[in-house]
Design a protein around this motif. Structure first.
Motif, PDB file in Angstrom:
ATOM      1  N   UNK A   1      -0.923   4.597 -32.328  1.00 53.50           N
ATOM      2  CA  UNK A   1       0.277   5.179 -32.913  1.00 53.50           C
ATOM      3  C   UNK A   1       1.472   5.102 -31.976  1.00 53.50           C
ATOM      4  N   UNK A   2       1.261   5.400 -30.689  1.00 57.49           N
ATOM      5  CA  UNK A   2       2.358   5.301 -29.723  1.00 57.49           C
ATOM      6  C   UNK A   2       2.865   3.865 -29.649  1.00 57.49           C
ATOM      7  N   UNK A   3       1.945   2.918 -29.649  1.00 56.91           N
ATOM      8  CA  UNK A   3       2.316   1.505 -29.577  1.00 56.91           C
ATOM      9  C   UNK A   3       3.108   1.075 -30.808  1.00 56.91           C
ATOM     10  N   UNK A   4       2.622   1.459 -31.979  1.00 58.98           N
ATOM     11  CA  UNK A   4       3.302   1.052 -33.224  1.00 58.98           C
ATOM     12  C   UNK A   4       4.679   1.696 -33.347  1.00 58.98           C
ATOM     13  N   UNK A   5       4.759   3.007 -33.063  1.00 56.43           N
ATOM     14  CA  UNK A   5       6.055   3.674 -33.163  1.00 56.43           C
ATOM     15  C   UNK A   5       7.026   3.166 -32.105  1.00 56.43           C
ATOM     16  N   UNK A   6       6.520   2.866 -30.912  1.00 55.68           N
ATOM     17  CA  UNK A   6       7.390   2.314 -29.861  1.00 55.68           C
ATOM     18  C   UNK A   6       7.953   0.969 -30.320  1.00 55.68           C
ATOM     19  N   UNK A   7       7.108   0.138 -30.903  1.00 51.48           N
ATOM     20  CA  UNK A   7       7.577  -1.165 -31.400  1.00 51.48           C
ATOM     21  C   UNK A   7       8.603  -0.975 -32.511  1.00 51.48           C
ATOM     22  N   UNK A   8       8.302  -0.097 -33.450  1.00 50.43           N
ATOM     23  CA  UNK A   8       9.193   0.155 -34.590  1.00 50.43           C
ATOM     24  C   UNK A   8      10.550   0.700 -34.132  1.00 50.43           C
ATOM     25  N   UNK A   9      10.538   1.583 -33.142  1.00 53.40           N
ATOM     26  CA  UNK A   9      11.774   2.205 -32.650  1.00 53.40           C
ATOM     27  C   UNK A   9      12.415   1.413 -31.514  1.00 53.40           C
ATOM     28  N   UNK A  10      11.833   0.258 -31.189  1.00 49.05           N
ATOM     29  CA  UNK A  10      12.337  -0.627 -30.144  1.00 49.05           C
ATOM     30  C   UNK A  10      12.414   0.073 -28.783  1.00 49.05           C
ATOM     31  N   UNK A  11      11.347   0.780 -28.443  1.00 48.44           N
ATOM     32  CA  UNK A  11      11.232   1.443 -27.148  1.00 48.44           C
ATOM     33  C   UNK A  11      10.266   0.619 -26.304  1.00 48.44           C
ATOM     34  N   UNK A  12      10.709   0.117 -25.163  1.00 41.43           N
ATOM     35  CA  UNK A  12       9.822  -0.716 -24.342  1.00 41.43           C
ATOM     36  C   UNK A  12       8.700   0.121 -23.717  1.00 41.43           C
ATOM     37  N   UNK A  13       7.479  -0.382 -23.834  1.00 39.18           N
ATOM     38  CA  UNK A  13       6.322   0.294 -23.247  1.00 39.18           C
ATOM     39  C   UNK A  13       5.479  -0.751 -22.529  1.00 39.18           C
ATOM     40  N   UNK A  14       5.135  -0.482 -21.280  1.00 39.82           N
ATOM     41  CA  UNK A  14       4.322  -1.404 -20.491  1.00 39.82           C
ATOM     42  C   UNK A  14       2.837  -1.053 -20.527  1.00 39.82           C
ATOM     43  N   UNK A  15       2.528   0.236 -20.617  1.00 33.86           N
ATOM     44  CA  UNK A  15       1.132   0.666 -20.563  1.00 33.86           C
ATOM     45  C   UNK A  15       0.991   2.009 -21.263  1.00 33.86           C
ATOM     46  N   UNK A  16      -0.092   2.145 -22.026  1.00 31.39           N
ATOM     47  CA  UNK A  16      -0.408   3.415 -22.683  1.00 31.39           C
ATOM     48  C   UNK A  16      -1.872   3.729 -22.396  1.00 31.39           C
ATOM     49  N   UNK A  17      -2.119   4.979 -22.028  1.00 32.15           N
ATOM     50  CA  UNK A  17      -3.488   5.433 -21.826  1.00 32.15           C
ATOM     51  C   UNK A  17      -3.580   6.866 -22.331  1.00 32.15           C
ATOM     52  N   UNK A  18      -4.657   7.164 -23.047  1.00 38.96           N
ATOM     53  CA  UNK A  18      -4.897   8.518 -23.541  1.00 38.96           C
ATOM     54  C   UNK A  18      -6.268   8.958 -23.037  1.00 38.96           C
ATOM     55  N   UNK A  19      -6.298  10.075 -22.364  1.00 43.33           N
ATOM     56  CA  UNK A  19      -7.547  10.643 -21.859  1.00 43.33           C
ATOM     57  C   UNK A  19      -7.858  11.878 -22.702  1.00 43.33           C
ATOM     58  N   UNK A  20      -9.040  11.914 -23.326  1.00 45.23           N
ATOM     59  CA  UNK A  20      -9.413  13.011 -24.221  1.00 45.23           C
ATOM     60  C   UNK A  20     -10.601  13.759 -23.629  1.00 45.23           C
TER      61      UNK A  20
END
Length: 178
Positions: A82-101
Motif C-alpha cells: 500500500x505504501x508503495x502504490x500510494x507513493x507511486x500514485x502521489x508521485x512521492x519518491x521512495x527508495x526502501x520500505x520495510x514493515x516489522x510486525x
C-alpha cells in the motif's frame, strides 16, 4: 519488477474504472486449505500454493510458517504494498520500505489452559521508509495508505465470520492408530 510508473498507471486505471463501474470492485475471494500429514496445510488460491505448519514443539512437522506468522506477514505485506502504490500514485519518491510486525499472544489458551483468548493480545507494526521526501509528506502517505489497507482494516474492524460444516462419511482410508 513493477516500477513506479507502471504502479502509478495501473493505480490510476483502476481508480478510473472503479469510479465508472463501482460493481467491478465487488468480489469474493476463495482460498482452500487441505490438511496433510497431521498438521501441515497446503493453501491454494488459484494457481498459487503455499504451505503452513507449526513447529515440532507444538506437535507439527515444521514444514512452513505457522498461522500467526502468516497473519503478521499478511498485515506487513499489505501495508508495504500500500505504501508503495500510494507513493507511486502521489508521485512521492521512495527508495526502501520495510514493515516489522510484532504480536503478543498467550499460547496457553490454544491448548485449553488458562482463561485468556487464544488469539493475539496486541499487534504492533513499525514502518521504515527511505525517501528524499520530507517527513510531513511521508506521514501523510502512511496515513492515507493505512486508511485504505484492506488487511489492516480486517484486523481493526470486527468482521462477521460464518461457519458451515459439511460432514461426509469416512472412505475407510485410515486404520486405527493412524
Amino acid at each position: 519488477m513493477s516500477d513506479t510508473n507502471t504502479i502509478r498507471r495501473v493505480f490510476e486505471r483502476n481508480v478510473e474504472a472503479l469510479e465508472k463501474r463501482p460493481s467491478i470492485g465487488q468480489s469474493t475471494g476463495s482460498t482452500t486449505v487441505r490438511l496433510r500429514n497431521g498438521t501441515t496445510c497446503v493453501i491454494t488460491n488459484g494457481s498459487k500454493e503455499l504451505v503452513c505448519d507449526v513447529g515440532r514443539e507444538q506437535g507439527g512437522n515444521d514444514e512452513g510458517p505457522g498461522p500467526g506468522v502468516l497473519e503478521r506477514g499478511a498485515l506487513g505485506s499489505c501495508l508495504a504494498m500500500g505504501y508503495s502504490m500510494w507513493a507511486a500514485y502521489l508521485d512521492i519518491p521512495v527508495d526502501h520500505i520495510e514493515v516489522h510486525v510484532e504480536s503478543d499472544f498467550d499460547a496457553r489458551a490454544m491448548f485449553g489452559v488458562g482463561k485468556n483468548p487464544p488469539g493475539f493480545k496486541e499487534i504492533r507494526y513499525d514502518v521504515m521508509i527511505e525517501s528524499e521526501a520530507d517527513e510531513e509528506t511521508l506521514q501523510e502517505l502512511i496515513e492515507k495508505a493505512d486508511a485504505h489497507s484492506p488487511v489492516l482494516d480486517d484486523f481493526t474492524r470486527p468482521v462477521p465470520v460464518k461457519r458451515r460444516v459439511h460432514i461426509q462419511p469416512s472412505r475407510g482410508l485410515h486404520t486405527a492408530g493412524e
